[in-house]
Design a protein around this motif. Structure first.
Motif, PDB file in Angstrom:
ATOM      1  N   VAL A 217      25.068  20.146  67.766  1.00 56.54           N
ATOM      2  CA  VAL A 217      24.862  20.697  66.427  1.00 56.54           C
ATOM      3  C   VAL A 217      24.747  19.581  65.400  1.00 56.54           C
ATOM      4  CG1 VAL A 217      27.339  20.940  65.929  1.00 56.54           C
ATOM      5  CG2 VAL A 217      25.704  22.441  64.794  1.00 56.54           C
ATOM      6  N   LEU A 218      25.336  18.420  65.695  1.00 57.34           N
ATOM      7  CA  LEU A 218      25.282  17.303  64.752  1.00 57.34           C
ATOM      8  C   LEU A 218      23.869  16.760  64.580  1.00 57.34           C
ATOM      9  CD1 LEU A 218      28.537  15.417  65.822  1.00 57.34           C
ATOM     10  CD2 LEU A 218      28.228  16.993  63.904  1.00 57.34           C
ATOM     11  N   GLN A 219      22.989  17.007  65.556  1.00 58.47           N
ATOM     12  CA  GLN A 219      21.590  16.619  65.400  1.00 58.47           C
ATOM     13  C   GLN A 219      20.909  17.446  64.312  1.00 58.47           C
ATOM     14  OE1 GLN A 219      21.102  17.226  69.756  1.00 58.47           O
ATOM     15  NE2 GLN A 219      19.751  15.448  69.653  1.00 58.47           N
ATOM     16  N   VAL A 220      21.431  18.633  64.078  1.00 53.48           N
ATOM     17  CA  VAL A 220      20.886  19.523  63.049  1.00 53.48           C
ATOM     18  C   VAL A 220      21.538  19.256  61.702  1.00 53.48           C
ATOM     19  CG1 VAL A 220      20.729  21.938  62.321  1.00 53.48           C
ATOM     20  CG2 VAL A 220      20.319  21.326  64.710  1.00 53.48           C
ATOM     21  N   THR A 221      22.858  19.005  61.742  1.00 55.81           N
ATOM     22  CA  THR A 221      23.612  18.933  60.491  1.00 55.81           C
ATOM     23  C   THR A 221      23.877  17.518  60.002  1.00 55.81           C
ATOM     24  OG1 THR A 221      25.751  18.882  61.649  1.00 55.81           O
ATOM     25  CG2 THR A 221      24.811  21.058  61.136  1.00 55.81           C
ATOM     26  N   GLY A 222      23.889  16.540  60.915  1.00 56.84           N
ATOM     27  CA  GLY A 222      24.433  15.242  60.587  1.00 56.84           C
ATOM     28  C   GLY A 222      25.947  15.284  60.658  1.00 56.84           C
ATOM     29  N   ALA A 223      26.595  14.190  60.318  1.00 57.56           N
ATOM     30  CA  ALA A 223      28.055  14.119  60.394  1.00 57.56           C
ATOM     31  C   ALA A 223      28.682  15.143  59.466  1.00 57.56           C
ATOM     32  CB  ALA A 223      28.531  12.714  60.034  1.00 57.56           C
ATOM     33  N   PRO A 224      29.801  15.752  59.879  1.00 57.16           N
ATOM     34  CA  PRO A 224      30.471  16.743  59.029  1.00 57.16           C
ATOM     35  C   PRO A 224      30.895  16.142  57.693  1.00 57.16           C
ATOM     36  CG  PRO A 224      31.352  16.795  61.266  1.00 57.16           C
ATOM     37  CD  PRO A 224      30.479  15.587  61.178  1.00 57.16           C
ATOM     38  N   SER A 225      30.925  16.989  56.670  1.00 54.26           N
ATOM     39  CA  SER A 225      31.335  16.562  55.332  1.00 54.26           C
ATOM     40  C   SER A 225      31.806  17.795  54.578  1.00 54.26           C
ATOM     41  CB  SER A 225      30.158  15.910  54.589  1.00 54.26           C
ATOM     42  OG  SER A 225      29.160  16.885  54.324  1.00 54.26           O
ATOM     43  N   GLU A 226      32.190  17.610  53.320  1.00 56.97           N
ATOM     44  CA  GLU A 226      32.592  18.745  52.492  1.00 56.97           C
ATOM     45  C   GLU A 226      31.456  19.751  52.360  1.00 56.97           C
ATOM     46  OE1 GLU A 226      35.478  20.815  50.319  1.00 56.97           O
ATOM     47  OE2 GLU A 226      35.646  19.020  51.550  1.00 56.97           O
ATOM     48  N   GLN A 227      30.213  19.248  52.351  1.00 54.98           N
ATOM     49  CA  GLN A 227      29.040  20.123  52.229  1.00 54.98           C
ATOM     50  C   GLN A 227      28.576  20.652  53.580  1.00 54.98           C
ATOM     51  OE1 GLN A 227      29.139  16.897  50.737  1.00 54.98           O
ATOM     52  NE2 GLN A 227      30.012  17.965  48.960  1.00 54.98           N
ATOM     53  N   ILE A 228      28.988  20.004  54.665  1.00 58.05           N
ATOM     54  CA  ILE A 228      28.607  20.424  56.024  1.00 58.05           C
ATOM     55  C   ILE A 228      29.897  20.793  56.756  1.00 58.05           C
ATOM     56  CG2 ILE A 228      27.424  19.752  58.159  1.00 58.05           C
ATOM     57  CD1 ILE A 228      25.944  17.608  56.475  1.00 58.05           C
ATOM     58  N   PRO A 229      30.327  22.057  56.653  1.00 63.64           N
ATOM     59  CA  PRO A 229      31.659  22.461  57.120  1.00 63.64           C
ATOM     60  C   PRO A 229      31.718  22.700  58.625  1.00 63.64           C
ATOM     61  CG  PRO A 229      30.530  24.342  56.202  1.00 63.64           C
ATOM     62  CD  PRO A 229      29.589  23.173  56.049  1.00 63.64           C
ATOM     63  N   VAL A 230      31.445  21.649  59.385  1.00 72.58           N
ATOM     64  CA  VAL A 230      31.363  21.748  60.840  1.00 72.58           C
ATOM     65  C   VAL A 230      32.447  20.880  61.468  1.00 72.58           C
ATOM     66  CG1 VAL A 230      29.943  21.238  62.867  1.00 72.58           C
ATOM     67  CG2 VAL A 230      28.901  22.245  60.839  1.00 72.58           C
ATOM     68  N   VAL A 231      33.085  21.407  62.503  1.00 68.87           N
ATOM     69  CA  VAL A 231      33.973  20.623  63.357  1.00 68.87           C
ATOM     70  C   VAL A 231      33.446  20.747  64.781  1.00 68.87           C
ATOM     71  CG1 VAL A 231      36.291  20.419  64.337  1.00 68.87           C
ATOM     72  CG2 VAL A 231      36.002  20.933  61.892  1.00 68.87           C
ATOM     73  N   VAL A 232      33.236  19.625  65.449  1.00 70.46           N
ATOM     74  CA  VAL A 232      32.695  19.617  66.809  1.00 70.46           C
ATOM     75  C   VAL A 232      33.792  19.206  67.786  1.00 70.46           C
ATOM     76  CG1 VAL A 232      31.045  18.511  68.372  1.00 70.46           C
ATOM     77  CG2 VAL A 232      30.327  19.179  66.071  1.00 70.46           C
ATOM     78  N   ILE A 233      33.887  19.955  68.869  1.00 71.76           N
ATOM     79  CA  ILE A 233      34.882  19.703  69.911  1.00 71.76           C
ATOM     80  C   ILE A 233      34.165  19.232  71.175  1.00 71.76           C
ATOM     81  CG2 ILE A 233      36.761  20.705  71.266  1.00 71.76           C
ATOM     82  CD1 ILE A 233      37.231  20.904  68.231  1.00 71.76           C
ATOM     83  N   ASN A 234      34.717  18.213  71.835  1.00 69.14           N
ATOM     84  CA  ASN A 234      34.136  17.765  73.096  1.00 69.14           C
ATOM     85  C   ASN A 234      35.247  17.269  74.015  1.00 69.14           C
ATOM     86  OD1 ASN A 234      32.153  16.964  75.063  1.00 69.14           O
ATOM     87  ND2 ASN A 234      30.690  16.661  73.394  1.00 69.14           N
ATOM     88  N   SER A 235      34.864  16.872  75.214  1.00 68.63           N
ATOM     89  CA  SER A 235      35.878  16.574  76.236  1.00 68.63           C
ATOM     90  C   SER A 235      35.339  15.599  77.272  1.00 68.63           C
ATOM     91  CB  SER A 235      36.273  17.891  76.931  1.00 68.63           C
ATOM     92  OG  SER A 235      37.109  17.651  78.034  1.00 68.63           O
ATOM     93  N   PHE A 236      36.257  14.881  77.905  1.00 70.12           N
ATOM     94  CA  PHE A 236      35.911  14.032  79.042  1.00 70.12           C
ATOM     95  C   PHE A 236      36.053  14.781  80.369  1.00 70.12           C
ATOM     96  CE2 PHE A 236      36.889  10.957  75.732  1.00 70.12           C
ATOM     97  CZ  PHE A 236      35.894  10.019  75.901  1.00 70.12           C
ATOM     98  N   SER A 237      36.388  16.064  80.324  1.00 71.00           N
ATOM     99  CA  SER A 237      36.720  16.799  81.546  1.00 71.00           C
ATOM    100  C   SER A 237      35.516  17.159  82.393  1.00 71.00           C
ATOM    101  CB  SER A 237      37.483  18.076  81.187  1.00 71.00           C
ATOM    102  OG  SER A 237      38.762  17.778  80.709  1.00 71.00           O
ATOM    103  N   VAL A 251      35.054  15.847  66.134  1.00 69.00           N
ATOM    104  CA  VAL A 251      34.374  15.208  65.004  1.00 69.00           C
ATOM    105  C   VAL A 251      34.648  16.079  63.790  1.00 69.00           C
ATOM    106  CG1 VAL A 251      32.201  14.341  64.097  1.00 69.00           C
ATOM    107  CG2 VAL A 251      32.592  14.355  66.575  1.00 69.00           C
ATOM    108  N   VAL A 252      35.231  15.485  62.752  1.00 65.26           N
ATOM    109  CA  VAL A 252      35.728  16.275  61.626  1.00 65.26           C
ATOM    110  C   VAL A 252      35.279  15.676  60.289  1.00 65.26           C
ATOM    111  CG1 VAL A 252      37.746  16.968  62.957  1.00 65.26           C
ATOM    112  CG2 VAL A 252      37.917  15.009  61.440  1.00 65.26           C
ATOM    113  N   PRO A 253      35.208  16.500  59.245  1.00 63.11           N
ATOM    114  CA  PRO A 253      34.959  15.950  57.906  1.00 63.11           C
ATOM    115  C   PRO A 253      36.114  15.063  57.459  1.00 63.11           C
ATOM    116  CG  PRO A 253      34.680  18.359  57.948  1.00 63.11           C
ATOM    117  CD  PRO A 253      35.326  17.963  59.239  1.00 63.11           C
ATOM    118  N   ASP A 254      35.828  14.113  56.570  1.00 55.96           N
ATOM    119  CA  ASP A 254      36.870  13.221  56.047  1.00 55.96           C
ATOM    120  C   ASP A 254      38.045  13.995  55.464  1.00 55.96           C
ATOM    121  OD1 ASP A 254      35.925  10.523  56.455  1.00 55.96           O
ATOM    122  OD2 ASP A 254      34.336  10.961  55.033  1.00 55.96           O
ATOM    123  N   THR A 255      37.736  15.104  54.798  1.00 54.99           N
ATOM    124  CA  THR A 255      38.791  15.835  54.093  1.00 54.99           C
ATOM    125  C   THR A 255      39.837  16.426  55.040  1.00 54.99           C
ATOM    126  OG1 THR A 255      37.281  17.741  54.085  1.00 54.99           O
ATOM    127  CG2 THR A 255      37.401  16.419  52.074  1.00 54.99           C
TER     128      THR A 255
END
Length: 391
Positions: A217-237, A251-255
């Protein structure tokens, strides 16, 4: 002793009861073939294994920072840049004790008591638990076969209320093995943003895809931010085969970082230290080549299973393009069918009640994280069982 209401609210994995029954049969000398376990059947790649042993031998076993090794956060940032052409600053990447901890931290940071959170149905059963543990209320959105069991923004918006705080999605999805397209992702993020909500996207099966390149989803949104309210979860499993080491990232917004750091400090101190040092080896060319070889093996298995299951009498309503699952129509009540399939054919599959509030009794999940020999034997056993030709 009086038990908490939360202790009564959290539901068990029903599949574990079947796994216990399968273990009993195995102990009786009746070999069961598991099409149930959501875990790669390969060992962790050799370079990762060697890096883990080296970390332990060098006594790299002390606490790290709560947010994880800086070296590993940098390596994941470079991974996003190299593989997905998206710039994700390393400081916005948090290493966690598996994707489960990441999902928990995200829910704790974003959900207030009585907030509603939209979850797709079918979906990973623990997601509702993470929402409930943060005091939220799961609100299930039924997805359809015609859309490969993935939602559109229109589907989500229909159930959006003034009490809805956000959406928790998975792409690729467990149990369906299907993904959201880039346009659907974009529309969902934009729609949720206009409502002032958040989007948590679970991407733990991200690189196990077969019919198109892996996406984020980050390819669509770019890095999360206050204006891009996305949190991405991933795993090494899953892709990297490190299930038991319990290591993931978010991957989380700075805030959100200060709150996430406090949760990590209090709930886990830090992620598994030797596993973090070992995970650095995941991004070497040697390890990535091994993981790609395994992905192609999974693709061959996927192709076999989706062709063979209908011939064995199992109806498919969608084509999985990722992960290692097939979500299929059960010939009759799925809990009873899976129980009888185990007892009479010695094949362990998963009834849909773990994954669906709406159609759990109709559907079932097969995992093809098993050898081709075992898959061929299991499919033949299923065929004979459905035709009632078992010895």
């Amino acid at each position: 002793m009086k038990q908490s209401s939360l202790g009564n609210l959290v539901q068990p994995f029903h599949v574990m009861e079947l796994v216990k029954a399968a273990d009993t049969l195995n102990n009786q000398g009746k070999p069961v073939i598991h099409l149930s376990i959501g875990e790669p059947d390969f060992p962790m790649p050799k370079p990762v294994e060697q890096a883990l042993a080296q970390a332990i031998s060098e006594h790299k076993t002390r606490y790290t920072a709560a947010l994880g090794l800086p070296e590993l956060r940098e390596a994941i940032s470079l991974y996003y840049q190299t593989n997905f052409q998206v710039q994700v600053p390393a400081h916005q990447i948090v290493i966690t004790s598996g994707a489960s901890a990441a999902l928990m931290y995200a829910c704790l940071a974003l959900i207030n008591p009585t907030d509603k959170v939209l979850l797709t149905d079918p979906g990973y059963p623990c997601n509702k638990t993470f929402v409930q543990m943060a005091g939220g209320i799961p609100d299930f959105v039924q997805t359809q076969e015609a859309q490969n069991f993935q939602p559109s923004w229109a589907d989500l918006y229909k159930q959006w209320t003034p009490h809805t705080a956000g959406v928790l999605l998975a792409s690729p999805n467990n149990p369906t093995g299907t993904q959201l397209g880039a346009q659907a992702m974009q529309e969902i993020v934009q729609g949720v943003s206009t409502q002032g909500g958040f989007v948590i996207v679970d991407e733990i099966y991200q690189s196990l895809c077969y019919d198109r390149p892996a996406q984020s989803v980050l390819q669509v949104t770019g890095a999360p931010s206050e204006q891009i309210p996305v949190v991405v979860i991933n795993s090494f499993s899953k892709y990297f085969g490190m299930t038991g080491l319990r290591l993931g990232w978010m991957v989380v917004p700075d805030t959100l970082l200060p709150a996430i750091e406090r949760f990590a400090q209090n709930l886990s101190i830090c992620p598994n230290t030797p596993a973090q040092w070992a995970a650095l080896a995941c991004f070497t060319p040697e390890t990535l080549a091994i993981c790609e070889e395994r992905r192609l093996v999974f693709k061959v298995r996927r192709d076999f299973v989706v062709t063979a299951l209908p011939k064995a009498g199992i109806e498919l309503h969608s084509t999985p393009d990722s992960a290692f699952y097939v979500y299929a129509k059960s010939p009759y009540d799925s809990e009873r069918y899976c129980r009888q399939l185990l007892e009479q054919a010695l094949v362990c599959a998963v009834p849909g009640k773990d994954f669906s509030e709406f159609r759990g009794s109709e559907m079932m999940r097969f995992s093809y994280a098993n050898s081709m020999d075992n898959l061929e034997t299991a499919i033949e056993r299923i065929r004979l069982f459905n035709n009632r030709q078992l010895p």
